[in-house]
Design an enzyme around this catalytic site. Structure first.
Site, short mmCIF file in Angstrom:
data_model
loop_
_atom_site.label_atom_id
_atom_site.label_comp_id
_atom_site.label_asym_id
_atom_site.label_seq_id
_atom_site.Cartn_x
_atom_site.Cartn_y
_atom_site.Cartn_z
CD GLU A 23 -182.16 13.34 100.19
OE1 GLU A 23 -182.57 13.56 99.04
OE2 GLU A 23 -180.93 13.26 100.47
CG HIS A 26 -169.17 12.59 92.58
ND1 HIS A 26 -170.38 12.21 92.05
CD2 HIS A 26 -169.42 12.96 93.86
CE1 HIS A 26 -171.31 12.34 92.96
NE2 HIS A 26 -170.75 12.80 94.08
CD GLU A 50 -170.99 11.92 101.26
OE1 GLU A 50 -170.55 12.71 100.41
OE2 GLU A 50 -170.36 10.88 101.61
NE ARG A 92 -163.62 13.06 100.64
CZ ARG A 92 -164.73 13.77 100.69
NH1 ARG A 92 -165.89 13.16 100.95
NH2 ARG A 92 -164.73 15.06 100.48
CG HIS A 132 -166.54 15.95 91.11
ND1 HIS A 132 -165.46 16.47 91.78
CD2 HIS A 132 -167.60 16.13 91.92
CE1 HIS A 132 -165.86 16.95 92.95
NE2 HIS A 132 -167.16 16.75 93.07
CG ASP A 162 -175.86 12.96 102.35
OD1 ASP A 162 -175.48 13.92 101.64
OD2 ASP A 162 -176.24 11.88 101.88
#
Length: 366
Positions: free
Chosen positions: A118, A205, A132, A207, A238, A96
């Site tokens: 996936e 991490h 994603e 967003r 990250h 993704d």
């Protein structure tokens, strides 16, 4: 001889695609082309080194402060001449990421078949996770081969009208990778620091969690650390400087917490294997931890991996301070709850996904 190209660009993609690349390379009747975009750079090449993979092409798109526009436009621009020159029989993309979306779009424009590894993960909320969820739905529109990790992922694709003949349930290649990386005799200076304390691994991490959600997450974790002297927390952080700033604010003065740079894949998988429990907002860990018998608290409001929730090894706790705090404490205090989550069945396959994918492609492309 079939020509199969793999395209990936981030560390998580590389971890999950590397076993597939190695399987492709092991077949005499396949010409394997590896293209990396460099959406991540140092972290990506660490994984390639571990699996001994030398890319045929590196788009090297990464630049300082890149955004979604930068990533998408750079990939479309730089991958076109490669696809035109190579004319692969199929291009395999993973999951993704923006690399996956942009590559699939380029293949669609050039009428090159896409194989989606996936495939079928869904939250059904286009903004969670962002971007994603959009990326994987968009790739699903154009993919000719959909390699779903679970029956639930297959069901998601069928509900969207995908041809059942294009869907193959293979398990997740993340489990294939663990067979290469986890070592029962592994030693590391971080594990020496942990000593006989209960090791808690955290990753954060996403967003959509930046800002107040992450402050709530970190505050809850710090409260628990201050109450339990027998735990030590390791946070492979990250590279985003905003995340580092928040982590230093909440964790920097605690001698029970260690903030470390991102780990290469062998180090990270063995850190997970030695953990007591894991708190994360990541995706891949939700697949890896069940294979390792580790309970996971998922610090998100939605997950595209409900199989782990149903199996009992994952618990969705959101980003509110009180909920994270109470569930974290429960797993530290209640042995029965901990054991139930530790022995839950792994819903993500038996570590043969890469072999299955290659066998299917050879059959269907013949």
């Amino acid at each position: 001889m079939k020509k199969i190209m793999t395209v990936f660009g981030t560390r998580p993609e590389a971890i999950k695609m590397s076993p597939l690349v190695k399987e492709l390379e092991s077949r005499d009747n396949i010409e394997t082309i590896v293209c990396v975009t460099g959406q991540h750079k140092e972290m990506l090449h660490q994984v390639l080194s571990v699996f001994d993979i030398a890319p045929d092409y590196d788009l090297e798109i990464m630049k300082h402060n890149q955004d979604l526009f930068d990533v998408t436009m750079a990939i479309l621009d730089r991958i076109k001449p490669i696809l035109v020159a190579e004319q692969p029989d199929v291009v395999l993309v993973h999951g993704d990421t923006s690399t996956t979306f942009a590559t699939a779009l380029a293949c669609f424009y050039l009428r090159i078949p896409v194989g989606h590894v996936e495939a079928g993960l869904r939250t059904h909320n286009i903004y969670s996770p962002y971007p994603e969820e959009f990326n994987r739905q968009a790739v699903g529109l154009v993919s000719a081969f959909n390699f779903a990790p679970t029956e639930q992922a297959k069901a998601n694709l069928l509900k969207e009208g995908k041809d059942e003949a294009s869907i193959f349930v293979t398990g997740n290649t993340a489990i294939d990778a663990l067979a290469t990386t986890v070592n029962g005799d592994y030693r590391h200076e971080v594990l020496d620091w942990v000593d006989d304390a209960r090791l808690i691994t955290i990753t954060a991490h996403r967003r959509e969690n930046l800002g107040e959600p992450m402050r709530h997450m970190f505050k809850a974790i710090r409260r628990v650390v201050d109450e339990y002297p027998d735990i030590k927390v390791v946070y492979p952080i990250h590279m985003n400087p905003k995340i580092r700033e928040l982590a230093d604010e909440f964790f920097g003065d605690s001698d029970q917490m260690k903030i470390i740079p991102p780990l290469e894949v062998v180090e990270f998988h063995n850190l997970l294997a030695n953990s007591y429990l894991i708190l994360t907002d990541s995706g891949g860990i939700q697949e890896e931890a069940p294979s390792l018998g580790k309970p996971v608290l998922v610090m998100r409001d939605t997950t595209e991996r409900p199989e782990g929730i149903a199996a009992g090894t994952l618990k969705l706790v959101g980003t509110e301070e009180t909920t994270i705090y109470e569930n974290f404490k429960l797993l530290l205090d209640d042995d029965a709850t901990y054991q139930t989550m530790s022995v839950a069945a792994n819903p993500y396959g038996d570590g043969t996904a890469s072999r299955q994918i290659v066998d299917i492609l050879l059959e269907k492309l013949s």
